[in-house]
Write an enzyme that holds these catalytic residues in place. Structure first.
Site, PDB file in Angstrom:
ATOM      1  N   HIS A 304     -20.846 -36.262  87.522  1.00 35.77           N
ATOM      2  CA  HIS A 304     -19.697 -35.714  86.820  1.00 35.77           C
ATOM      3  C   HIS A 304     -20.099 -35.366  85.403  1.00 35.77           C
ATOM      4  O   HIS A 304     -20.900 -36.077  84.798  1.00 35.77           O
ATOM      5  CB  HIS A 304     -18.554 -36.743  86.792  1.00 35.77           C
ATOM      6  CG  HIS A 304     -17.245 -36.129  86.476  1.00 35.77           C
ATOM      7  ND1 HIS A 304     -16.808 -35.961  85.178  1.00 35.77           N
ATOM      8  CD2 HIS A 304     -16.286 -35.600  87.283  1.00 35.77           C
ATOM      9  CE1 HIS A 304     -15.632 -35.365  85.214  1.00 35.77           C
ATOM     10  NE2 HIS A 304     -15.288 -35.132  86.468  1.00 35.77           N
ATOM     11  N   ASP A 361     -14.106 -36.790  94.658  1.00 40.51           N
ATOM     12  CA  ASP A 361     -14.233 -36.025  95.894  1.00 40.51           C
ATOM     13  C   ASP A 361     -15.041 -36.735  96.974  1.00 40.51           C
ATOM     14  O   ASP A 361     -15.012 -36.318  98.129  1.00 40.51           O
ATOM     15  CB  ASP A 361     -14.885 -34.666  95.596  1.00 40.51           C
ATOM     16  CG  ASP A 361     -14.018 -33.832  94.686  1.00 40.51           C
ATOM     17  OD1 ASP A 361     -12.830 -33.699  95.004  1.00 40.51           O
ATOM     18  OD2 ASP A 361     -14.516 -33.337  93.656  1.00 40.51           O
TER      19      ASP A 361
HETATM   20  N1  COA Z   1     -27.197 -34.840  93.294  1.00 46.04           N
HETATM   21  C1  COA Z   1     -28.458 -34.836  92.800  1.00 46.04           C
HETATM   22  N2  COA Z   1     -28.778 -34.629  91.507  1.00 46.04           N
HETATM   23  C2  COA Z   1     -27.767 -34.400  90.665  1.00 46.04           C
HETATM   24  C3  COA Z   1     -26.428 -34.376  91.089  1.00 46.04           C
HETATM   25  C4  COA Z   1     -26.149 -34.611  92.456  1.00 46.04           C
HETATM   26  N3  COA Z   1     -24.907 -34.601  92.917  1.00 46.04           N
HETATM   27  N4  COA Z   1     -25.626 -34.125  90.038  1.00 46.04           N
HETATM   28  C5  COA Z   1     -26.421 -33.974  88.989  1.00 46.04           C
HETATM   29  N5  COA Z   1     -27.732 -34.147  89.354  1.00 46.04           N
HETATM   30  C6  COA Z   1     -28.912 -34.121  88.476  1.00 46.04           C
HETATM   31  C7  COA Z   1     -29.253 -32.692  88.111  1.00 46.04           C
HETATM   32  O1  COA Z   1     -30.210 -32.148  89.021  1.00 46.04           O
HETATM   33  C8  COA Z   1     -29.809 -32.863  86.722  1.00 46.04           C
HETATM   34  O2  COA Z   1     -31.132 -33.328  86.823  1.00 46.04           O
HETATM   35  P1  COA Z   1     -32.216 -32.920  85.675  1.00 46.04           P
HETATM   36  O3  COA Z   1     -31.688 -33.452  84.385  1.00 46.04           O
HETATM   37  O4  COA Z   1     -33.466 -33.585  86.144  1.00 46.04           O
HETATM   38  O5  COA Z   1     -32.301 -31.415  85.703  1.00 46.04           O
HETATM   39  C9  COA Z   1     -28.973 -33.994  86.126  1.00 46.04           C
HETATM   40  O6  COA Z   1     -28.514 -34.759  87.261  1.00 46.04           O
HETATM   41  C10 COA Z   1     -27.766 -33.506  85.328  1.00 46.04           C
HETATM   42  O7  COA Z   1     -27.057 -32.592  86.132  1.00 46.04           O
HETATM   43  P2  COA Z   1     -26.283 -31.350  85.565  1.00 46.04           P
HETATM   44  O8  COA Z   1     -26.056 -30.349  86.659  1.00 46.04           O
HETATM   45  O9  COA Z   1     -26.947 -30.865  84.316  1.00 46.04           O
HETATM   46  O10 COA Z   1     -24.914 -32.033  85.154  1.00 46.04           O
HETATM   47  P3  COA Z   1     -23.553 -31.305  84.895  1.00 46.04           P
HETATM   48  O11 COA Z   1     -22.763 -32.189  84.008  1.00 46.04           O
HETATM   49  O12 COA Z   1     -23.795 -29.898  84.455  1.00 46.04           O
HETATM   50  O13 COA Z   1     -22.888 -31.211  86.354  1.00 46.04           O
HETATM   51  C11 COA Z   1     -21.685 -31.693  88.320  1.00 46.04           C
HETATM   52  C12 COA Z   1     -21.906 -32.029  86.844  1.00 46.04           C
HETATM   53  C13 COA Z   1     -20.440 -32.383  88.801  1.00 46.04           C
HETATM   54  C14 COA Z   1     -21.483 -30.179  88.487  1.00 46.04           C
HETATM   55  C15 COA Z   1     -22.933 -32.146  89.125  1.00 46.04           C
HETATM   56  O14 COA Z   1     -23.095 -33.541  88.996  1.00 46.04           O
HETATM   57  C16 COA Z   1     -22.852 -31.750  90.597  1.00 46.04           C
HETATM   58  O15 COA Z   1     -23.257 -30.638  90.954  1.00 46.04           O
HETATM   59  N6  COA Z   1     -22.311 -32.662  91.485  1.00 46.04           N
HETATM   60  C17 COA Z   1     -22.133 -32.322  92.868  1.00 46.04           C
HETATM   61  C18 COA Z   1     -20.856 -31.515  93.041  1.00 46.04           C
HETATM   62  C19 COA Z   1     -19.608 -32.351  92.869  1.00 46.04           C
HETATM   63  O16 COA Z   1     -19.486 -33.438  93.400  1.00 46.04           O
HETATM   64  N7  COA Z   1     -18.641 -31.796  92.112  1.00 46.04           N
HETATM   65  C20 COA Z   1     -17.370 -32.422  91.896  1.00 46.04           C
HETATM   66  C21 COA Z   1     -17.160 -32.806  90.456  1.00 46.04           C
HETATM   67  S1  COA Z   1     -15.664 -33.740  90.280  1.00 46.04           S
END
Ligand code: COA
Length: 426
Positions: A304, A361
């Site tokens: 998140h 979720d």
């Molecule tokens: N599975 C595996 N790795 C994950 C991950 C996941 N669900 N969520 C984040 N990461 C990793 C990323 O690859 C990144 O790694 P890095 O620093 O080595 O590049 C790091 O964690 C940070 O992720 P980032 O995408 O920069 O964080 P964000 O704050 O931009 O994104 C979300 C947040 C929610 C979009 C992201 O965690 C995600 O895609 N989750 C899955 C989708 C989901 O459940 N969404 C519902 C949100 S309520």
């Protein structure tokens, strides 16, 4: 007393900017004059460090796993409140008294029908159209069917019209997508009971209302009711800042929520768990795949932008899974799989180091599945729940004395001045 100020040194010159402090001690550097005084702008992709407004609606502490609506912890609302009461709280800023709540219920009942002509739109969408696309289009279309002429009317009439109709329209899109008879709302049913009835009742086999499921649906929607400046809420605020009507702003919010990184994650979680089961993958294989950047696979329902600890809503949702499945005497192998996956992720250094925990979720899809909600309606369920938050945030934006049309800047990285070459010379 001198309020706190921040000094920024640019090209050897010192500039001072005021600090804004929120009621929970959160601090922001007010850079509204930054470009004017220094010629610089800030660069913050994804707005992770950008405060776009002052808001008195929802407080989140991502490090401590705190979520409060108008100061009240979401855990207390989930236990004692109803979705309609929580919607009132978010929109009006305080809990309703008995009379106010009754009045809201009456107005919701009065607005629950949908113009019969709207059925023609529904009938003409292709059968396999996604309900989120339909919902977004139909909410926008509401403006043509229910024109509003002044802002005060918009804030009372449109608000309740939307909250009531979104439930009818969502159930309608499901029924029509299956070619089933549309069930009309009943004034003797509560908001949540009415939705279940409109989804599942049929003349041959009348839907048996179960108060525990009604309670579970109330909790589900309370947990989704607001989440401060997330992607879809920001869409609502940004679109609303152009002073567009509320229906159009909400329609934009629904479109933003559709994405799998946002509200679409509840559907994506079930699809992920189903695939794992179908392909016979081991938990270890899935965890390794999520860690491998080359695989382009994320553990859906994990991580998140704000929560760096367990999402407080996920805790409640997990308990609700057990309650609902127990009540329905159902066993869902996907719940066992989800629990195993969670346990493995929470003890893996990749997830620990990146503070990746289950979000709302991760378990919500299992609750919806147990209630009989089809997979492609999951994000619609999220949208119904998020509506009061969107409305409250839109309203706050409209009344904000600092409010301006949203218009970010950019750092241009394209070509320099380039002369046009006529077609024959290229
Ligand atoms: N599975 C595996 N790795 C994950 C991950 C996941 N669900 N969520 C984040 N990461 C990793 C990323 O690859 C990144 O790694 P890095 O620093 O080595 O590049 C790091 O964690 C940070 O992720 P980032 O995408 O920069 O964080 P964000 O704050 O931009 O994104 C979300 C947040 C929610 C979009 C992201 O965690 C995600 O895609 N989750 C899955 C989708 C989901 O459940 N969404 C519902 C949100 S309520």
């Amino acid at each position: 007393m001198m309020s706190e100020r921040v000094k920024i040194i640019i090209e050897g010159k010192t500039f001072e900017f005021p600090v804004i402090v929120g009621s929970e001690g959160e601090k922001a550097i007010d850079i509204a004059q930054l470009r004017k005084t220094t010629g610089y702008i800030t660069h913050d992709p994804g707005f992770g460090n950008t405060g776009c407004c002052r808001s008195a609606i929802t407080f989140m502490d991502g490090e401590k796993g705190v979520l409060r609506y108008r100061g009240i912890p979401v855990e207390q609302l989930a236990e004692h409140s109803t979705f309609v009461e929580t919607a009132y709280l978010l929109i009006n800023g305080h809990l309703p008294n008995r009379e106010q709540l009754t009045q809201m219920r009456v107005l919701l009942n009065d607005s629950s029908m949908v113009h019969e002509d709207m059925k023609f739109f529904y009938q003409n969408f292709p059968r396999n159209a996604h309900p989120m696309g339909i919902l977004s289009a139909m909410v926008n279309a509401l403006k043509s069917f229910y024109p509003i002429y002044d802002i005060e009317e918009e804030q009372t009439y449109t608000t309740l019209n939307l909250i009531s109709k979104i439930r009818t329209m969502s159930a309608m899109s499901y029924r029509m997508s299956r070619g089933h008879l549309v069930i009309y709302p009943r004034p003797d049913y509560s908001y949540c009971a009415n939705f279940l009835n409109m989804m599942f009742d049929n003349p041959v086999n009348p839907y048996k209302m179960d108060e525990d499921l009604v309670k579970a649906l109330n909790v589900f929607w309370i947990l989704h009711a607001d989440h401060e400046q997330n992607c879809s809420t920001t869409a609502v605020r940004v679109v609303g800042s152009g002073k567009v009507n509320l229906y159009a702003a909400i329609s934009a919010g629904i479109a933003a929520l559709w994405g799998p990184l946002h509200g679409g994650a509840n559907q994506a979680v079930i699809e992920m768990l189903t695939n794992i089961q179908k392909n016979g993958q081991s938990i270890r294989q899935v965890i390794e795949m999520a860690k491998d950047k080359k695989k382009n696979f994320r553990l859906m329902g994990f991580g998140h932008r704000v929560y760096k600890t367990y999402d407080p809503r996920a805790k409640i949702m997990k308990k609700m899974c057990d309650m609902v499945l127990g009540k329905l005497k159902k066993k869902d192998p996907l719940l066992d799989l989800a629990k195993e996956l969670e346990e493995a992720a929470l003890t893996d250094t990749y997830f620990i180091d990146k503070h990746l925990y289950p979000n709302v979720d991760f378990y919500s899809g299992i609750v919806l599945r147990a209630m009989g909600i089809p997979l492609n309606m999951f994000t619609v369920m999220f949208a119904i729940g998020r509506l009061p938050g969107w409305i409250a945030q839109w309203q706050e934006g409209m009344e904000d004395p600092e409010g301006k049309i949203a218009r970010p800047r950019q750092i241009y990285t394209g070509a320099g001045l380039t002369n046009y070459i006529p077609l024959g010379e290229r």
